[in-house]
Design a protein around this motif. Structure first.
Motif, PDB file in Angstrom:
ATOM      1  N   PHE A 717       0.833  -1.200   0.000  1.00 60.96           N
ATOM      2  CA  PHE A 717       0.000   0.000   0.000  1.00 60.96           C
ATOM      3  C   PHE A 717       0.871   1.254   0.000  1.00 60.96           C
ATOM      4  N   GLY A 718       1.843   1.292   0.904  1.00 60.16           N
ATOM      5  CA  GLY A 718       2.702   2.465   0.970  1.00 60.16           C
ATOM      6  C   GLY A 718       3.483   2.693  -0.306  1.00 60.16           C
ATOM      7  N   LEU A 719       4.018   1.608  -0.880  1.00 61.96           N
ATOM      8  CA  LEU A 719       4.811   1.754  -2.101  1.00 61.96           C
ATOM      9  C   LEU A 719       3.930   2.127  -3.290  1.00 61.96           C
ATOM     10  N   ALA A 720       2.716   1.560  -3.347  1.00 63.76           N
ATOM     11  CA  ALA A 720       1.798   1.922  -4.431  1.00 63.76           C
ATOM     12  C   ALA A 720       1.445   3.397  -4.368  1.00 63.76           C
ATOM     13  N   MET A 721       1.260   3.923  -3.146  1.00 64.35           N
ATOM     14  CA  MET A 721       0.960   5.343  -3.016  1.00 64.35           C
ATOM     15  C   MET A 721       2.157   6.200  -3.426  1.00 64.35           C
ATOM     16  N   ASP A 722       3.382   5.683  -3.265  1.00 57.35           N
ATOM     17  CA  ASP A 722       4.556   6.409  -3.766  1.00 57.35           C
ATOM     18  C   ASP A 722       4.408   6.699  -5.253  1.00 57.35           C
ATOM     19  N   TYR A 723       4.173   5.650  -6.015  1.00 56.88           N
ATOM     20  CA  TYR A 723       4.091   5.805  -7.473  1.00 56.88           C
ATOM     21  C   TYR A 723       2.848   6.588  -7.877  1.00 56.88           C
ATOM     22  N   GLN A 724       1.760   6.400  -7.148  1.00 57.37           N
ATOM     23  CA  GLN A 724       0.559   7.187  -7.418  1.00 57.37           C
ATOM     24  C   GLN A 724       0.860   8.670  -7.224  1.00 57.37           C
ATOM     25  N   MET A 725       1.602   8.962  -6.173  1.00 60.06           N
ATOM     26  CA  MET A 725       1.928  10.343  -5.857  1.00 60.06           C
ATOM     27  C   MET A 725       2.772  10.977  -6.964  1.00 60.06           C
ATOM     28  N   PHE A 726       3.812  10.288  -7.385  1.00 58.24           N
ATOM     29  CA  PHE A 726       4.752  10.884  -8.326  1.00 58.24           C
ATOM     30  C   PHE A 726       4.199  10.947  -9.745  1.00 58.24           C
ATOM     31  N   LEU A 727       3.313  10.040 -10.099  1.00 57.92           N
ATOM     32  CA  LEU A 727       2.736  10.081 -11.448  1.00 57.92           C
ATOM     33  C   LEU A 727       1.518  11.003 -11.504  1.00 57.92           C
ATOM     34  N   VAL A 728       0.565  10.799 -10.621  1.00 59.86           N
ATOM     35  CA  VAL A 728      -0.705  11.517 -10.709  1.00 59.86           C
ATOM     36  C   VAL A 728      -0.549  12.970 -10.271  1.00 59.86           C
ATOM     37  N   SER A 729       0.403  13.258  -9.376  1.00 58.76           N
ATOM     38  CA  SER A 729       0.602  14.661  -8.998  1.00 58.76           C
ATOM     39  C   SER A 729       1.023  15.482 -10.216  1.00 58.76           C
ATOM     40  N   GLY A 730       1.814  14.896 -11.101  1.00 59.29           N
ATOM     41  CA  GLY A 730       2.177  15.592 -12.338  1.00 59.29           C
ATOM     42  C   GLY A 730       0.969  15.825 -13.226  1.00 59.29           C
ATOM     43  N   MET A 731       0.077  14.836 -13.291  1.00 52.51           N
ATOM     44  CA  MET A 731      -1.152  14.995 -14.078  1.00 52.51           C
ATOM     45  C   MET A 731      -2.027  16.099 -13.486  1.00 52.51           C
ATOM     46  N   HIS A 732      -2.156  16.087 -12.156  1.00 53.61           N
ATOM     47  CA  HIS A 732      -2.982  17.102 -11.497  1.00 53.61           C
ATOM     48  C   HIS A 732      -2.385  18.487 -11.669  1.00 53.61           C
ATOM     49  N   GLU A 733      -1.072  18.591 -11.575  1.00 56.21           N
ATOM     50  CA  GLU A 733      -0.399  19.886 -11.746  1.00 56.21           C
ATOM     51  C   GLU A 733      -0.634  20.431 -13.146  1.00 56.21           C
TER      52      GLU A 733
END
Length: 856
Positions: A717-733
């Motif tokens: 869960f923690g590691l999946a949220m890592d990749y979610q954070m780094f990929l989707v934050s760029g999309m949201h930005e």
């Protein structure tokens, strides 16, 4: 948060030597603390309030001889044991008896003679009773004949004859009662002997024997040096031509590292070198990971002065610390290099940015990428700390040490990474200048892949879902258990001992159960054998057992102890069913009746009424290593739904706060569940079913390590949220700065895909290095995490997520205004920081931003 981290990064970049020396001091202090305070690690798995623990404590008070730990030594002589070898074995057993904490060493040949002698005594008793019965029948016939004669000719009666007849009847009545008592005792003894049939200490061919070394406490609680002294003292057996193998309880590996882990780190280094193109920069994330792991593990081991630490905890901490340490440092380094590339794009050839510009870039990278690192690391820490809901101290220890390792690694990444980048200086500038404005840095496979996925989003979503569900199918048959000797490496002495016991004495001899029969009233010495037979008869009525052998009686006669040998090994499904059957018997949930178990000469029907075998006056309790393993697995399986619910809830709340969206968290959580299910399926297929066993060194498939599902859920869960954070934050930005929804998905993916792919490959390499670890328990965890990260990063985060977000369009970023006002703003993407920095540099044109468009 981004502004605070920016100041921290700027401080570390401007004072790199002070930061470096501070961490050197911390390392030295932690190593010193470990050297002076550490105590041996434990391999015990405790459960507060467990039934097996209660029974073990009771036996420890009432029958101490059977409640202590036992280590098995399997001795083998291909030609059978000659006189000299038996002498050498006796001498070695004497040496073992002198070792600390050893209470007794059981001579297998003496025990076997006792077993064989009991059978001979029963045979002699049967012959005596048969002769007595014949004499009784003859006497009864004589008396009957004399009575018939007197009835035919009453005149022949005399006072002397009448007295003789009365005396004969009296003697026959007494003999009849003695015979009845004798046959009853014989029947009980024969039944008890038959119940223990199959138990032996010397093999039928005389080539193998079992030596039991008894300790005054459980082997898991003993100092490893005590256990290691047994094989050391037994080395002299080889000189006599005796092969000795030692059970898992005496030789369980306590190695924290090994060649597999080193290979995994080396592969991670190669990935870093390819990604960053510089030996210096590639070594920097490795150094960060090593410092984080070194500080956290040495401090954690130092705490063993006050608390008991399970031996698996440092392995898990090292596994996680290496992976996240490399990844977190890589995210910051990569962001810094991209910024330097943009900074130098318009500079003349050969001109590099000055020191202050490099430091400013380091600080900005720490504020932006560092914010995502903090959120991702906090997620892992919370998920691991939440293991407390399991109620199992051992799992909590593992979770807390791993969480502490991640927390320390985050601190190291946020302080030491900027300091080391400051030492590197302008050498961090990429060799090829690339301009972010032209999009050249986004060309290549990331752009082609996201283009393909977003053009066919429904097909991509369906295909990924189908693959993950197919991989998850084996998880439906998952069984949990703790590793036994069959899981050890094939060339280990523990595995050889397990195999020899299984071959010569039956697989169940590797994991006998200890049963305590608690009586309301004391059992007298005259009734002891009959009562033992009654309990044995009840146990034999349960399936999946081979034999029942009495092993002790309390001084007050209220508690009888038995050894129950299962039909199969400790991890077998039938052994679990046997334990469940014995529990039902103890609870009186089903009536088990006699079915000819007491058949014996002159006894035609011992239990004609079919009454319940054990009444309310007898209570049964189970304990022993096998029962403990089963109970631990059951407790973990019971806690799994609650823990999974907590993790899912945490996922939804965290992602809602970070991405200001309702649907993005739901998509991320659905992907996480697919990853977990597929990982479980892969683990079952390899470690329980034995698929690809030769590749992963799974030679005896059995139950899945019971701690694995809970740990995998928390860590993945923690590691999946890592990749979610780094990929989707760029999309949201990209979206909030004016891009349409589909373009934002593509741009955000292209900007983060390379580093996420590299980070995933690094994690997979590190985790895969533990698949062939010396410690058996680490293998399935390493495999599950490697498979889970591989599937989650490349199929879920880099395929499923952009496909679904592309289909959702603007709806993906919708959040009710009332909820937006309630949620805190973590500024993970560094928007507030960028605004402040632009305000300090008015000549930099600002890109127009927009609010997410409400949809629906």
């Amino acid at each position: 948060m981004a502004s605070l981290l920016h100041r921290l990064g700027l401080f570390s970049a401007r004072r790199p030597l002070a930061v470096l020396l501070a961490w050197v001091f911390v390392i030295a202090a932690s190593v010193g603390g470990m050297a002076t305070l550490s105590r041996p690690l434990s391999n015990a798995f405790e459960i507060p309030g467990s039934e097996f623990g209660r029974v073990l404590d009771q036996l420890g008070e009432e029958i101490p001889d059977v409640a202590g730990g036992t280590g098995t030594v399997v001795v083998h002589s291909p030609g059978g044991f000659d006189a000299d070898q038996r002498t050498a074995l006796r001498d070695t057993m004497d040496a073992w008896e002198q070792l600390p904490h050893v209470t007794d060493v059981l001579d297998p040949f003496a025990l076997q003679r006792r077993l064989d002698g009991s059978v001979d005594r029963l045979d002699r008793a049967e012959r005596r009773l048969t002769r007595g019965q014949q004499q009784y029948d003859s006497g009864r016939a004589q008396v009957a004949g004399l009575e018939a004669l007197l009835r035919q000719d009453p005149s022949s009666s005399t006072p002397e004859l009448e007295q003789q007849l009365r005396d004969g009847r009296a003697r026959l009545d007494g003999a009849e009662q003695e015979l009845a008592d004798g046959w009853a005792q014989y029947a009980a003894g024969r039944a008890l002997s038959d119940a223990g049939d199959g138990v032996s200490f010397v093999s039928d061919d005389g080539t193998t024997a079992l030596v039991q070394v008894r300790f005054d406490t459980q082997t898991q609680e003993l100092d490893p040096s005590v256990l290691e002294a047994v094989p050391h003292a037994g080395a002299a057996l080889a000189d006599a031509g005796i092969e000795a193998d030692y059970g898992q309880e005496l030789t369980m590996s306590r190695e924290v590292g090994g060649p597999g882990e080193a290979i995994g780190v080396a592969v991670a280094g190669v990935v870093l070198l390819v990604m960053l193109g510089s030996l210096v920069l590639a070594g920097l994330p490795l150094a960060i990971a090593m410092v984080g792991v070194g500080v956290s593990l040495t401090l954690g081991i130092a705490t063993t002065q006050w608390i008991e630490l399970q031996q698996m905890a440092p392995v898990l901490g090292m596994m996680l610390g290496l992976a996240v340490g490399i990844d977190y440092a890589l995210f910051i380094v990569n962001r810094h290099r991209r910024q330097l590339a943009d900074l130098t794009a318009d500079l003349p050839d050969g001109v590099r940015p000055d020191r202050e510009a490099v430091r400013a870039s380091i600080a900005l990278a720490t504020g932006t990428a560092g914010s995502a690192v903090v959120v991702a690391g906090t997620t892992v820490v919370i998920a691991l700390a939440a293991l407390a809901v399991s109620g199992i101290p051992t799992l909590l220890q593992m979770g807390l040490l791993a969480a502490f390792t991640v927390a320390v690694t985050v601190a190291v990444a946020l302080t030491l990474t900027p300091a080391l980048l400051s030492f590197v200086g302008a050498r961090a500038v990429p060799r090829r200048r690339r301009s972010a404005s032209t999009g050249a840095d986004r060309a290549g496979w990331p752009q082609r892949w996201v283009g393909l996925v977003t053009r066919r989003p429904r097909a991509a979503t369906a295909l990924v879902s189908l693959v993950m569900l197919v991989l998850a199918l084996p998880a439906l048959s998952m069984r949990l258990g703790l590793p036994d000797g069959s899981s050890e490496p094939q060339d280990s002495t523990a595995y050889q001992a397990y195999e020899r016991v299984a071959d010569h004495f039956g697989p169940g001899a590797n994991g006998p159960l200890l049963l305590a029969a608690e009586h309301d009233q004391p059992v007298g010495e005259d009734d002891l054998v009959a009562e033992q037979a009654r309990v044995a008869r009840a146990v034999l009525a349960v399936d999946d057992r081979v034999s029942v052998l009495p092993v002790g009686t309390s001084d007050d006669g209220r508690t009888l102890a038995f050894q129950v040998v299962p039909a199969e090994g400790p991890s077998a499904e039938s052994t679990v069913e046997l334990v469940e059957g014995l529990r039902r018997l103890a609870a009186g949930d089903e009536r088990i009746h006699v079915r000819g178990l007491f058949d014996a000469p002159m006894i035609s029907d011992v239990n004609p009424t079919g009454e319940q075998l054990l009444g309310d006056d007898v209570g049964l309790g189970l304990t022993g290593a096998t029962v403990a393993n089963i109970e631990v697995s059951e407790r973990l399986a019971g806690a799994l739904p609650l823990y999974l619910t907590m993790v899912i809830g945490l996922s939804l709340v965290l992602l809602t706060v970070v991405f200001r969206s309702i649907l993005v968290p739901l998509v991320a959580t659905a992907g996480f569940l697919l990853s977990v299910a597929a990982s479980f399926g892969a683990i079952v297929a390899v470690y329980q079913w034995g698929w690809l066993g030769s590749l992963f060194d799974v030679h005896d498939p059995s139950a899945v390590f019971s701690f694995m599902p809970t740990l995998l859920i928390g860590i993945l869960f923690g590691l999946a949220m890592d990749y979610q954070m780094f990929l989707v934050s760029g999309m949201h930005e990209a979206y909030v700065h004016g891009k349409d929804a589909r373009t934002a998905v593509r741009d955000g993916f292209s900007s983060g895909a390379r580093v996420v792919a590299a980070a995933a490959l690094i994690m997979v390499s590190v985790f895969a290095g533990f698949i062939w670890a010396e410690m058996t328990m680490a293998r399935s965890i390493g495999f599950g995490l490697a498979v889970g990260v591989l599937l989650d990063a490349f199929l879920i985060r880099m395929t499923f997520t952009p496909a679904v977000l592309s289909m959702l369009g603007d709806r993906a970023w919708w959040l009710p205004r009332w909820l937006d006002r309630l949620l805190p703003n973590l500024d993970v993407e560094g928007a507030a920081l960028a605004e402040r920095l632009r305000a300090q540099q008015p000549e930099v044109a600002e890109e127009p931003a927009r609010e997410p468009v409400p949809v629906g």
